[in-house]
Design an enzyme around this catalytic site. Structure first.
Site, PDB file in Angstrom:
ATOM      1  N   GLU A 396      26.218 -11.541  -7.323  1.00 27.07           N
ATOM      2  CA  GLU A 396      26.541  -9.998  -7.781  1.00 27.07           C
ATOM      3  C   GLU A 396      26.820  -9.511  -6.342  1.00 27.07           C
ATOM      4  O   GLU A 396      27.046  -8.299  -5.858  1.00 27.07           O
ATOM      5  CB  GLU A 396      26.671  -9.206  -8.555  1.00 27.07           C
ATOM      6  CG  GLU A 396      26.051 -10.219  -9.741  1.00 27.07           C
ATOM      7  CD  GLU A 396      27.878 -10.736 -10.004  1.00 27.07           C
ATOM      8  OE1 GLU A 396      28.008 -10.911  -9.636  1.00 27.07           O
ATOM      9  OE2 GLU A 396      27.685 -11.201 -11.570  1.00 27.07           O
ATOM     10  N   GLY A 397      26.915 -10.678  -5.012  1.00 28.57           N
ATOM     11  CA  GLY A 397      26.963  -9.806  -3.458  1.00 28.57           C
ATOM     12  C   GLY A 397      24.996  -9.583  -3.336  1.00 28.57           C
ATOM     13  O   GLY A 397      24.942  -8.844  -4.238  1.00 28.57           O
TER      14      GLY A 397
END
Length: 601
Positions: A396-397
């Site tokens: 997620e990043g």
């Protein structure tokens, strides 16, 4: 339209009272019933199947997803018209926490509940929603999210996958997507590609479409029980009506989905960490050395207590953010309202992702240490938990990307006038320059209510709230100074931005735990004293980190007399009174042993 009582990031510039914050202690009977259902499902059905999942038995994975759908766990916060239960985001967090105890299945589940559902729910047409959502919510159809490529991980908009419109209105997609969770057995892929090589867009691609295939399973460090494959598009034929959202607006979908994914990942990290503490506590109680359980040793007690303190902070932030999102949505299931709320609290989502992933990394590492040699072999679950947790700092990043995003989003909102950031930072700078300024030791002057200030029967809470308020002021002052020093070029000063992110994270966490502990004390909660211990330990240590971090940051922004003046101001803001954290941790360790697990939920 969203009617906001609070805005994302406004905790930094405004007062928050204990009554304003949603905490785990405020969960309803319905929330607790959902928690029990999800926990029983994981304990009785998922945990016994982990061996088969690690053998890549995706029939078992599909069966478990279908069973989760039957129990209503996939569609917890999905509207009833699409087969969901239509509950709040707190309910979704509770389910995520329970599933987080089984990391490989949690990854499968997370891709299904967040990455597959949210894009269609928030951006799909009515026809797309009716066609796909009921089948995903029931577990009949498995979803996957396809954003990353070999050349575009953090730089998602640098994707090379192409989409070309055909004369009949259909699309041809070609390219390769990497690291696709559920890739080996998913039925539906949400694929991001550039229309005509430029316009970043999203498409709903079924496995059965011509030209769609998946590659071999990746050999991963951890999460052996989840499927991760490439998705290969060789002139894949996609119907025209399977464009998701608008051409060229794929970034809106990608970033909003990531916001929700970060939020849900934090829940799974928190749940996994609590399960890990239970294992560590049980092992420490039964493992004997030198004629006694190792749980009686101070070094082990310190570890168990510190694991618990860090979970307490991450959990408190998670429920606070959940409450903010639910307040913004206010019971609505309008896709625009949901998407707007997720975007509004993007700052908090990034903070949660950083905090949750780094917290669980610490917890699983200490669990291995408590297990000693046994923690390094596959006979004990400690080894699996250690391997499985590492990817959370990349999912997620990456945490580095999220650290850059936090101050960047905050400053952007301040410059647009959505937050009074500039004025608040200037006011603190002026305050620090005032002759005779001695900090804000009076709780009332730090945004602490009079009732809170009188709560001296709970040792440490007033100090904790005062320290947290000082940390907010220090973070504000540093943010203002960084903006003043670098101007528009600040976005390229990554070391400065990451240091600011750490100050902001510790300030948000410190205020949140202090407010939660204060609320527990005001409500005469049976574990109020333990809440006070956990909050006091966390805030004390966070305050020391903030002081050290602020000194490093200021030294990179100023020189000479200006630096000395700023450092003196930080010392006045962050007056950290001594706290007997040894005794507090011992009390927490005793409670952990009595509960044979995390004692504060």
């Amino acid at each position: 339209m969203i009617t906001l009582t609070r805005r994302g990031g406004d905790w930094l510039t405004s007062e928050t009272t204990p009554a304003d914050v949603f905490t785990p202690e405020k969960r309803t009977d319905e929330h607790r019933l959902i928690a029990r259902t999800a926990e029983e499902f994981v304990a009785n059905e998922v945990a016994p199947a982990l061996g088969e999942l690690e053998k890549k038995n995706w029939t078992v994975a599909r069966t478990l997803v279908k069973r989760a759908g039957d129990l209503g766990l996939i569609g917890t916060d999905v509207p009833e018209e699409f087969g969901g239960v239509g509950l709040d985001k707190v309910s979704a967090v509770i389910v995520g926490e329970a599933v987080g105890a089984a990391a490989s299945f949690a990854t499968t589940f997370g891709a299904q509940t967040g990455l597959a559902i949210i894009p269609i729910l928030c951006f799909g047409t009515p026809a797309q929603q009716q066609k796909y959502l009921p089948r995903i919510v029931s577990g009949e159809m498995i979803g996957a999210y396809c954003l990353s490529e070999s050349v575009s991980g953090s730089d998602a908009l640098g994707a090379r996958a192409q989409a070309t419109r055909q004369p009949d209105g259909s699309w041809r997609l070609y390219g390769e997507k990497l690291w696709i969770t559920n890739g080996g057995f998913a039925d539906l892929f949400i694929v991001f590609a550039k229309v005509d090589g430029e316009l970043f867009s999203a498409f709903l691609v079924e496995r059965g479409f011509k030209g769609v295939s998946t590659g071999k399973e990746e050999h991963k460090m951890g999460l052996h029980g989840s499927s991760t494959t490439p998705l290969v598009l060789q002139d894949a034929e996609v119907p025209g009506h399977n464009l998701l959202g608008e051409i060229g607006k794929g970034h809106k979908i990608a970033f909003n989905v990531l916001n929700y994914g970060r939020f849900k990942l934090a829940a799974m990290c928190t749940g996994g960490a609590r399960a890990t503490i239970a294992e560590a506590a049980q092992y420490a109680a039964t493992r004997r050395q030198f004629g006694q359980p190792i749980a009686s040793f101070g070094a082990i007690q310190h570890k168990l207590a510190e694991m618990t303190v860090r979970v307490y902070a991450a959990e408190s932030m998670l429920y606070r953010a959940s409450g903010l999102i639910d307040a913004a949505i206010d019971g609505s299931h309008d896709p625009k309202v949901v998407a707007g709320a997720l975007e509004e609290f993007a700052i908090e989502a990034s903070l949660l992702k950083i905090a949750g992933s780094e917290m669980v990394d610490f917890v699983v590492d200490e669990n291995v240490q408590i297990h000693g040699g046994n923690g390094f072999v596959a006979d004990y679950p400690a080894e699996r938990r250690y391997r499985d947790a590492r990817v959370n700092r990349i999912f997620e990043g990456t945490n580095e990307i999220n650290r850059l995003l936090v101050p960047g989003m905050l400053i952007k909102r301040g410059l647009k006038g959505a937050l009074p950031l500039v004025a608040a930072a200037k006011a603190i700078r002026d305050e620090l320059m005032t002759p005779g300024f001695a900090g804000s030791k009076d709780p009332a002057s730090m945004g602490v209510s009079a009732a809170g200030a009188r709560g001296l029967e709970t040792p440490g809470l007033d100090d904790a709230r005062a320290i947290a308020a000082g940390m907010k002021k220090a973070a504000l002052a540093a943010t203002g100074l960084a903006m003043e020093t670098h101007g528009p070029a600040l976005e390229h000063q990554q070391e400065v931005l990451m240091s600011l992110a750490d100050l902001l994270l510790d300030a948000f966490a410190a205020e949140t735990v202090a407010l939660r502990a204060r609320a527990a004390a005001d409500a005469n909660h049976p574990a109020a004293a333990l809440h006070a211990d956990a909050a006091s330990v966390f805030v004390h240590d966070a305050g020391l980190r903030a002081e050290a971090g602020a000194r490093t940051l200021l030294a990179g922004l100023q020189r000479g007399d200006m630096l000395r003046t700023s450092l003196a101001g930080v010392r006045r803001l962050l007056k950290i009174p001594p706290v007997d954290t040894i005794a507090a941790r011992r009390r927490l360790a005793d409670a952990i042993q009595q509960a044979r697990g995390y004692p504060l939920l």
